[in-house]
Design an enzyme around this catalytic site. Structure first.
Site, PDB file in Angstrom:
ATOM      1  N   HIS A   1       0.824  -1.208   0.000  1.00 52.97           N
ATOM      2  CA  HIS A   1       0.000   0.000   0.000  1.00 52.97           C
ATOM      3  C   HIS A   1       0.860   1.261   0.000  1.00 52.97           C
ATOM      4  O   HIS A   1       0.559   2.237  -0.674  1.00 52.97           O
ATOM      5  CB  HIS A   1      -0.929   0.011   1.222  1.00 52.97           C
ATOM      6  CG  HIS A   1      -2.216  -0.732   0.994  1.00 52.97           C
ATOM      7  ND1 HIS A   1      -2.295  -2.099   1.020  1.00 52.97           N
ATOM      8  CD2 HIS A   1      -3.471  -0.284   0.730  1.00 52.97           C
ATOM      9  CE1 HIS A   1      -3.546  -2.457   0.791  1.00 52.97           C
ATOM     10  NE2 HIS A   1      -4.278  -1.376   0.604  1.00 52.97           N
TER      11      HIS A   1
ATOM     12  N   LYS B   1      -9.561  -7.901   8.625  1.00 52.08           N
ATOM     13  CA  LYS B   1     -10.174  -8.112   9.930  1.00 52.08           C
ATOM     14  C   LYS B   1      -9.859  -6.907  10.802  1.00 52.08           C
ATOM     15  O   LYS B   1      -8.784  -6.315  10.682  1.00 52.08           O
ATOM     16  CB  LYS B   1      -9.682  -9.400  10.578  1.00 52.08           C
ATOM     17  CG  LYS B   1      -8.185  -9.370  10.873  1.00 52.08           C
ATOM     18  CD  LYS B   1      -7.785 -10.390  11.894  1.00 52.08           C
ATOM     19  CE  LYS B   1      -6.275 -10.435  12.085  1.00 52.08           C
ATOM     20  NZ  LYS B   1      -5.807  -9.734  13.273  1.00 52.08           N
TER      21      LYS B   1
END
Lengths: 279, 185
Positions: B39, B104
């Site tokens: 990212h 999550k």
């Protein structure tokens, strides 16, 4: 002096690294099954079922329970009458990890803090040595995942905080962690000692099998009390709401400085992977 | 369990506008993996005005760093990693048309606002159920940053990968609602 060869140590560490990651410990598995009986949320039940199914697949296919196969931590208790032959002990531990992570197709999860460059063989590992009487070498070997470790906290509380303050901090830490550490979790707590000793106590507290009683009856009561409070938060399996946020709270305590009340909270995810190796 | 919604990736707005928090979904089609390090590189490219190594529009990114594939297998264990570490980078990808994220744990307010603004969803898969998840992965190939090892970007072909909607396009958050429902006092 009793001699222990580094060859034996390397082999045992290698085998343990693989077994730990493929086979969910029996005490954890049975605790998850108990949780299934007590969970009221349908989503929570579905999650617990998935975790039990996951453990079966991992064991059968020899594939890790969790993709985060962990940072290796070894707490070694070295008998004073033991002599290590064939090389140095720390290098033997690292060689065992290197071989186990390669042969088991486990993930290398160690990197430079800033460049994030992976070291490529899951070393260096974390080792704590202690000298004890006797002619045995005992190792506690844990593979610790980063997700739950990131939610662990250490507080230097004022002594006036007392048990009430300690309890509040533990519950607050679990609440703030919410879904992040993969609940249902196991909470290791270290009270007393010093700054670094409390963290080591919290880690060692996790080396008690689930479902066994703390040998100290004072701590048994405290563990029950905190677990009850944690499971009132409603966080539930994976933080999606439910009754079972933690499977257990394990506490170790020792005296501390007259000015201090150190408290370390080591949050362990449901994939608790550790073993005791005795030579 | 209740109804399970089938999603075929890449996604369109129509695929996700009917989804609400708590809905069970299974994801099929092609998705991409990326963790923090990838990212970070994506954002650097965006700032420099350069092209990303993967398409973003309509895509799903799965936050995972799998274990290496043992012989005879497509991939190793492949469960979700904790999502908040991607929060600083996600709004820019959502602006570029990213439609789904699987991970999550909680997202930041900035990410949640961007999901409403650009219409995208966040789904959770069960953290730690990594052996189970790997069974839904039928093909896997590294498409960028191979040198990053487990953090390399992969293209996955998935079949019925189970997940649950945690943040919908209406700004709801299942972590808040679920906890509220079961909280005592």
């Amino acid at each position: 002096m009793r001699q222990i060869s580094t060859r034996t140590i390397i082999d045992r560490i290698k085998d343990s690294a693989m077994r730990l990651n493929f086979e969910l410990k029996e005490d954890v598995l049975s605790s998850l099954k108990d949780a299934l009986d007590n969970e009221e949320s349908q989503v929570g039940k579905e999650i617990l079922n998935q975790l039990i199914e996951n453990a079966g697949i991992a064991r059968h296919d020899m594939i890790p329970i969790c993709q985060d196969t962990g940072l290796a931590i070894i707490i070694a208790e070295m008998g004073q009458e033991v002599c290590i032959v064939g090389g140095d002990l720390r290098s033997a531990f690292e060689e065992g990890i290197r071989q186990g992570y390669k042969e088991g197709y486990l993930r290398n999860s160690v990197c430079h803090p800033f460049t994030r460059e992976n070291t490529g063989d899951n070393t260096p590992i974390i080792v704590h040595f202690d000298m004890v009487p006797g002619d045995r070498l005992k190792l506690w070997f844990a593979a610790k995942g980063g997700g739950s470790e990131n939610m662990s906290r250490l507080f230097m509380l004022p002594p006036s905080a007392g048990w009430v303050g300690v309890k509040e901090k533990i519950v607050q830490t679990v609440e703030e962690a919410g879904p992040n550490p993969c609940p249902p979790t196991i909470i290791g707590v270290g009270i007393g000692g010093s700054f670094e000793q409390s963290a080591l106590l919290a880690q060692k507290a996790l080396f008690r099998p689930l479902g066994t009683l703390n040998p100290d009856s004072e701590l048994v009561k405290m563990e029950d009390e905190v677990l009850e409070e944690i499971n009132k938060t409603g966080i539930g399996p994976q933080g999606l709401g439910g009754r079972i946020t933690s499977l257990a709270v394990h506490i170790l305590m020792m005296p501390c400085h007259i000015s201090s009340l150190p408290l370390a909270i080591d949050i362990q995810c449901h994939a608790s992977r550790y073993t005791e190796i005795i030579f | 369990m209740d109804k399970v919604y089938h999603l075929e990736a890449p996604l369109s707005i129509e695929d996700i506008e009917c989804l609400k928090i708590g809905d069970m979904v299974d994801v099929s089609g092609y998705i991409y993996t990326a963790r923090d390090a990838a990212h970070q590189r994506f954002l650097k490219l965006i700032k420099e005005g350069k092209e990303l190594p993967i398409p973003i529009e309509g895509q799903i990114i799965y936050y995972v760093g799998p274990t290496p594939a043992p012989p005879g297998k497509v991939i190793g264990a492949a469960g979700a990693t904790t999502s908040y570490r991607m929060d600083p980078y996600s709004p820019a990808l959502l602006e570029m048309g990213l439609k789904g994220m699987i991970g999550k744990g909680r997202r930041s307010n900035e990410v949640k606002e961007a999901m409403v603004k650009y219409k995208a969803i966040y789904m959770a898969s069960v953290g730690g159920a990594a052996a189970l998840m790997s069974r839904s992965i039928k093909e896997a190939s590294v498409v960028a940053y191979e040198e990053m090892g487990p953090e390399a970007v992969m293209k996955l072909k998935v079949e019925k990968m189970p997940a649950i909607v945690v943040n919908d396009i209406f700004g709801n958050d299942l972590y808040n609602e679920g906890k509220k429902k079961y909280r005592i006092n």
